[in-house]
Design a protein around this motif. Structure first.
Motif, mmCIF file in Angstrom:
data_model
loop_
_atom_site.group_PDB
_atom_site.id
_atom_site.type_symbol
_atom_site.label_atom_id
_atom_site.label_comp_id
_atom_site.label_asym_id
_atom_site.label_seq_id
_atom_site.Cartn_x
_atom_site.Cartn_y
_atom_site.Cartn_z
ATOM 1 N N HIS A 30 -3.082 -2.363 -8.399
ATOM 2 C CA HIS A 30 -2.467 -2.694 -7.330
ATOM 3 C C HIS A 30 -2.759 -4.064 -6.459
ATOM 4 C CE1 HIS A 30 -1.910 1.636 -7.642
ATOM 5 N NE2 HIS A 30 -0.698 1.799 -6.711
ATOM 6 N N ARG A 31 -4.305 -4.028 -5.967
ATOM 7 C CA ARG A 31 -4.545 -5.192 -5.565
ATOM 8 C C ARG A 31 -5.639 -5.661 -6.327
ATOM 9 N NH1 ARG A 31 -6.581 -4.029 0.256
ATOM 10 N NH2 ARG A 31 -6.669 -6.143 0.459
ATOM 11 N N ALA A 43 -8.387 -1.357 -4.994
ATOM 12 C CA ALA A 43 -8.521 -2.567 -5.040
ATOM 13 C C ALA A 43 -9.541 -3.156 -6.027
ATOM 14 C CB ALA A 43 -9.021 -3.113 -3.696
ATOM 15 N N VAL A 44 -9.104 -4.002 -6.954
ATOM 16 C CA VAL A 44 -10.130 -4.275 -8.036
ATOM 17 C C VAL A 44 -10.524 -5.941 -7.639
ATOM 18 C CG1 VAL A 44 -10.456 -5.160 -10.457
ATOM 19 C CG2 VAL A 44 -9.127 -2.780 -9.777
ATOM 20 N N SER A 45 -11.691 -6.249 -7.508
ATOM 21 C CA SER A 45 -12.211 -7.496 -7.250
ATOM 22 C C SER A 45 -11.787 -8.504 -8.507
ATOM 23 C CB SER A 45 -13.591 -7.809 -7.189
ATOM 24 O OG SER A 45 -14.371 -7.430 -8.320
ATOM 25 N N PHE A 85 1.668 -3.505 -12.416
ATOM 26 C CA PHE A 85 1.119 -3.497 -10.995
ATOM 27 C C PHE A 85 2.092 -2.922 -10.150
ATOM 28 C CE2 PHE A 85 -1.248 -6.606 -13.247
ATOM 29 C CZ PHE A 85 -2.379 -7.089 -12.354
ATOM 30 N N ASP A 86 1.599 -2.368 -9.138
ATOM 31 C CA ASP A 86 2.694 -1.638 -8.248
ATOM 32 C C ASP A 86 2.595 -2.195 -6.938
ATOM 33 O OD1 ASP A 86 3.171 0.196 -9.903
ATOM 34 O OD2 ASP A 86 2.750 2.023 -8.891
ATOM 35 N N ASP A 87 3.716 -2.253 -6.110
ATOM 36 C CA ASP A 87 4.002 -2.647 -4.664
ATOM 37 C C ASP A 87 4.315 -4.191 -4.457
ATOM 38 O OD1 ASP A 87 3.290 0.100 -4.209
ATOM 39 O OD2 ASP A 87 1.205 -0.736 -3.819
ATOM 40 N N GLY A 88 3.797 -4.921 -4.891
ATOM 41 C CA GLY A 88 4.067 -6.435 -4.757
ATOM 42 C C GLY A 88 3.195 -6.984 -3.829
ATOM 43 N N TYR A 89 1.836 -6.841 -3.961
ATOM 44 C CA TYR A 89 0.917 -7.556 -2.998
ATOM 45 C C TYR A 89 0.967 -9.220 -3.409
ATOM 46 C CZ TYR A 89 -1.036 -3.578 -0.863
ATOM 47 O OH TYR A 89 -1.198 -2.452 -0.068
ATOM 48 N N ALA A 90 0.634 -10.066 -2.324
ATOM 49 C CA ALA A 90 0.638 -11.601 -2.753
ATOM 50 C C ALA A 90 -0.497 -11.752 -3.818
ATOM 51 C CB ALA A 90 0.312 -12.217 -1.626
ATOM 52 N N CYS A 91 -1.530 -10.900 -3.758
ATOM 53 C CA CYS A 91 -2.593 -11.273 -4.658
ATOM 54 C C CYS A 91 -2.296 -11.155 -6.177
ATOM 55 C CB CYS A 91 -3.951 -10.437 -4.365
ATOM 56 S SG CYS A 91 -3.472 -8.608 -4.571
ATOM 57 N N ASN A 92 -1.186 -10.315 -6.478
ATOM 58 C CA ASN A 92 -0.740 -10.252 -7.952
ATOM 59 C C ASN A 92 -0.195 -11.558 -8.134
ATOM 60 O OD1 ASN A 92 0.862 -7.049 -7.509
ATOM 61 N ND2 ASN A 92 -1.043 -7.573 -6.920
#
Length: 314
Positions: A30-31, A43-45, A85-92
């Motif tokens: 995800h993130r 959230a994975v660093s 990856f799910d959702d679409g966070y900018a960090c992707n």
């Protein structure tokens, strides 16, 4: 209080997701970020993500649709992995994509179209910001549990009370319609005099970032609905509208067809699957935490969630 909340959240997340083991597996991320509050352990660093990618060198990393095609022919290599990856966070787009490209790994990004258009945080992140605002009193949320509105919470111990309050609010918000949920979050902010803003750490991709991501031949953009509802809670007509609107919006933004789909929250019903098939998708993925097995339906494919501290690659 926050230390207790994080400790309880991590304990619950470990029970939910367990430890991924690769081999004919579709992975969920995800993130890719460091997170102070991460109740679902999603959230994975960046450092951990890079380490995990390095471990995948001994695997066959395939594009999701190729993984699905080989699976449907019963010809999927034993050590095959697909990355999603799910959702679409900018960090992707800003963190994960360059790292994936450096390793030469393909990936599929399932994007909620509405947040890209509206440029606002996902509703669960908005709720988390409200919950942690200094003026917010979580004990009010517990009154909702006692009134029976959130009686599916179960029995929370005394140390679990802050997380139980957050979970109470989360479950209530998830059950609302999109418009009612937006109004509910606005009302909560108004009660504590909180401005609505989009944090850089939690924002979704912009349309420009999404187009750049989609232009890379390693990457595919998949559908994840327009508003990220719990689909089985909607009527079939409402499900179809959110599913089709989401994929059409992405198609207009990108100029390419959307062929893969991820069920929001990993939840679906037989009617949902029929809608996905009729809409012309090639495959759909759930959040059932296990390997892909022979005979798994291509519209019900399980995925293993990768977590920050307990991921395994053996």
């Amino acid at each position: 209080m926050r230390a207790k909340l994080i400790k309880v959240a991590r304990r619950i997340a470990r029970r939910i997701v367990g430890r991924p083991i690769l081999g004919r597996s579709i992975l969920i991320y995800h993130r890719i970020a460091k997170a102070d509050f991460d109740p679902w352990n999603i959230a994975v660093s960046p450092d951990e993500f890079e380490r995990q990618l390095g471990k995948l060198r001994s695997k066959t990393v395939l594009p999701l649709r190729e993984f699905t095609r080989l699976h449907s022919r019963n010809n999927l290599p034993r050590n095959s992995v697909a990355i999603t990856f799910d959702d679409g966070y900018a960090c992707n787009a800003l963190v994960a994509a360059p790292m994936l490209e450096a390793f030469g790994y393909p990936a599929t990004f399932f994007v909620v179209s509405d947040v890209v258009v509206r440029s606002e945080e996902f509703w669960w992140d908005q709720l988390e910001a409200i919950f942690h605002a200094p003026a917010f009193d979580y004990s009010r949320a517990m009154q909702l549990q006692k009134s029976g509105l959130a009686n599916r919470l179960g029995n929370a111990g005394r140390d679990d009370e802050p997380f139980a309050a957050f979970l109470c609010l989360w479950r209530l918000a998830r059950g609302l319609s999109t418009n009612d949920r937006r109004q509910y979050l606005d009302d909560l902010r108004d009660q504590i005099g909180m401005e609505k803003n989009t944090r850089a750490t939690h924002r979704p991709m912009t349309s420009a970032e999404l187009r750049t991501l989609a232009a890379n031949p390693l990457f595919e953009i998949g559908g994840h609905t327009a508003t990220h509802p719990c689909l089985p809670m909607l009527s079939p007509a409402e499900q179809e509208q959110d599913i089709v609107l989401g994929s059409r919006s992405l198609q207009v933004m990108l100029g390419t067809p959307i062929r893969s789909f991820a069920y929001p929250f990993g939840e679906w019903a037989p009617a949902t699957r029929e809608i996905i098939m009729a809409a012309g998708f090639d495959c759909a993925v759930t959040a059932e935490h296990r390997r892909v097995r022979a005979g798994d339906n291509q519209f019900e494919l399980p995925r293993r969630q990768v977590v920050n501290s307990t991921a395994r690659t053996q």
